[in-house]
Write a protein that holds these residues in place. Structure first.
Motif, PDB file in Angstrom:
ATOM      1  N   SER A 220      -5.118  13.175   7.621  1.00  0.00           N
ATOM      2  CA  SER A 220      -4.098  14.148   7.259  1.00  0.00           C
ATOM      3  C   SER A 220      -3.459  14.751   8.495  1.00  0.00           C
ATOM      4  O   SER A 220      -4.160  15.160   9.413  1.00  0.00           O
TER       5      SER A 220
ATOM      6  N   VAL B 261       1.441  13.228   4.497  1.00  0.00           N
ATOM      7  CA  VAL B 261       0.536  12.107   4.232  1.00  0.00           C
ATOM      8  C   VAL B 261       1.243  10.821   4.621  1.00  0.00           C
ATOM      9  O   VAL B 261       2.187  10.404   3.969  1.00  0.00           O
ATOM     10  N   VAL B 262       0.818  10.225   5.703  1.00  0.00           N
ATOM     11  CA  VAL B 262       1.475   8.999   6.164  1.00  0.00           C
ATOM     12  C   VAL B 262       0.546   7.806   6.238  1.00  0.00           C
ATOM     13  O   VAL B 262       0.963   6.671   6.110  1.00  0.00           O
ATOM     14  N   ALA B 263      -0.730   8.055   6.480  1.00  0.00           N
ATOM     15  CA  ALA B 263      -1.663   6.957   6.662  1.00  0.00           C
ATOM     16  C   ALA B 263      -2.933   7.259   5.880  1.00  0.00           C
ATOM     17  O   ALA B 263      -3.328   8.408   5.766  1.00  0.00           O
ATOM     18  N   PRO B 264      -3.523   6.212   5.333  1.00  0.00           N
ATOM     19  CA  PRO B 264      -4.726   6.452   4.529  1.00  0.00           C
ATOM     20  C   PRO B 264      -5.840   7.008   5.399  1.00  0.00           C
ATOM     21  O   PRO B 264      -6.013   6.587   6.541  1.00  0.00           O
ATOM     22  N   GLY B 265      -6.559   7.988   4.890  1.00  0.00           N
ATOM     23  CA  GLY B 265      -7.721   8.481   5.604  1.00  0.00           C
ATOM     24  C   GLY B 265      -7.444   9.365   6.794  1.00  0.00           C
ATOM     25  O   GLY B 265      -8.270   9.467   7.688  1.00  0.00           O
TER      26      GLY B 265
ATOM     27  N   PRO C 140      -3.893  12.570   0.476  1.00  0.00           N
ATOM     28  CA  PRO C 140      -4.879  12.371   1.524  1.00  0.00           C
ATOM     29  C   PRO C 140      -6.170  11.819   0.934  1.00  0.00           C
ATOM     30  O   PRO C 140      -6.612  12.234  -0.126  1.00  0.00           O
ATOM     31  N   GLY C 141      -6.752  10.849   1.627  1.00  0.00           N
ATOM     32  CA  GLY C 141      -8.048  10.338   1.214  1.00  0.00           C
ATOM     33  C   GLY C 141      -8.061   9.424   0.010  1.00  0.00           C
ATOM     34  O   GLY C 141      -9.075   9.285  -0.651  1.00  0.00           O
TER      35      GLY C 141
ATOM     36  N   SER D 205      -6.046   5.596  -1.306  1.00  0.00           N
ATOM     37  CA  SER D 205      -4.997   4.601  -1.171  1.00  0.00           C
ATOM     38  C   SER D 205      -4.672   3.955  -2.509  1.00  0.00           C
ATOM     39  O   SER D 205      -5.568   3.557  -3.239  1.00  0.00           O
TER      40      SER D 205
ATOM     41  N   VAL E  75       0.824   5.375   0.304  1.00  0.00           N
ATOM     42  CA  VAL E  75       0.002   6.519   0.691  1.00  0.00           C
ATOM     43  C   VAL E  75       0.666   7.776   0.168  1.00  0.00           C
ATOM     44  O   VAL E  75       1.721   8.166   0.644  1.00  0.00           O
TER      45      VAL E  75
ATOM     46  N   GLU F 148       0.850  -1.181   0.000  1.00  0.00           N
ATOM     47  CA  GLU F 148       0.000   0.000   0.000  1.00  0.00           C
ATOM     48  C   GLU F 148       0.889   1.236   0.000  1.00  0.00           C
ATOM     49  O   GLU F 148       1.835   1.325   0.768  1.00  0.00           O
TER      50      GLU F 148
END
Lengths: 135, 135
Positions: free
Chosen positions: B82, B76-80, A79-80, A82, A76, A74
């Motif tokens: 910010s 941006v590090v993780a989906p979903g 934002p928002g 994947s 990233v 995955e």
DNA sequence: GCAGTATTTAGAATTGTTCTAAACTTCTTG
DNA sequence: CAAGAAGTTTAGAACAATTCTAAATACTGC
């Protein structure tokens, strides 16, 4: 071509996943031709065009399971949203800002020196390098 | 301490933003003490505890405007989710996977060699390095 | 084939973020 | 410092991406 057997049921089984019709159909789309970057929505559109359409929930489930099984990575970048990358070897990414396009580049030539040691009590999991470019 | 004037109205004006009560309250939380990483939700919780609560929509608006004005950087590090970083100097990030914690590290010592040249027609915008670690 | 377990599905629910339109500030200028 | 114009804030609705739910269905080992 890519060193992977085209026997998708066997590949799925080897990863600990039942080779259901849906998962095989998705694996075919993902791994049959060269490396790809997909979003859940995008893959769902593709598979709907197939003789064996698959629900969006299943696309999400499969992508997460494939990632957990190490078949996908995955990424990233925005934002928002994947992206899932079928290239699980060492490499980094170009991200083309305005249109959200993603491209791989190998990490062979890239050397990163001077990284600090991980905070106490943690160990390194992965180093992501994202080269953001604009037109 | 950090080289920034504590006169938030002036700082906002200099960035082309009207120093409204809400923006000043948020700027104070963000920039008054050392560097921080915040999410919109987190900052909203903080500002609600203040004598001057601010709506969630305004927190989102302000974070986006501050970023556009160059006062913040979005990570941006993780989906979903910010994160906004008040450190706008050159630096990279540790991301502690299980709990979503983010830490800066300076880029002085870090050298990256062998990056390929950007695709034709694009120019470099930024290179993000995210060191992901696990407990 | 049959039970038993895993998977799929449609749709609802959840989460993070943006939009809307009305009320309210801030700025300008006289 | 009053008045109008323009920019902001707000609550709540809307939206987008993703996950959950519970019932129907498909795979597996025997």
């Amino acid at each position: 071509m890519n060193g992977n057997s085209p026997d998708f049921p066997a590949r799925l089984r080897a990863a600990g996943l039942r080779p259901t019709r849906q998962r095989v159909a998705l694996a075919r789309l993902l791994f049959e031709s060269g490396h790809r970057h997909v979003t859940a929505e995008g893959l769902h559109v593709e598979v709907k065009a197939t003789r064996m359409p698959v629900s969006l929930a299943t696309v999400y489930n499969a992508l997460n399971q494939f990632r957990d099984a190490g078949l996908l990575r995955e990424v990233v970048v925005a934002p928002g949203r994947s992206y899932f990358d079928t290239n699980i070897g060492h490499h980094h990414h170009f991200f083309i800002e305005p249109d959200g396009e993603l491209h791989d580049f190998p990490s062979d030539k890239v050397t990163i020196a001077g990284l600090p040691t991980p905070p106490k009590g943690t160990r390194l999991s992965r180093v992501d390098v994202i080269v953001r470019v604009r037109r």
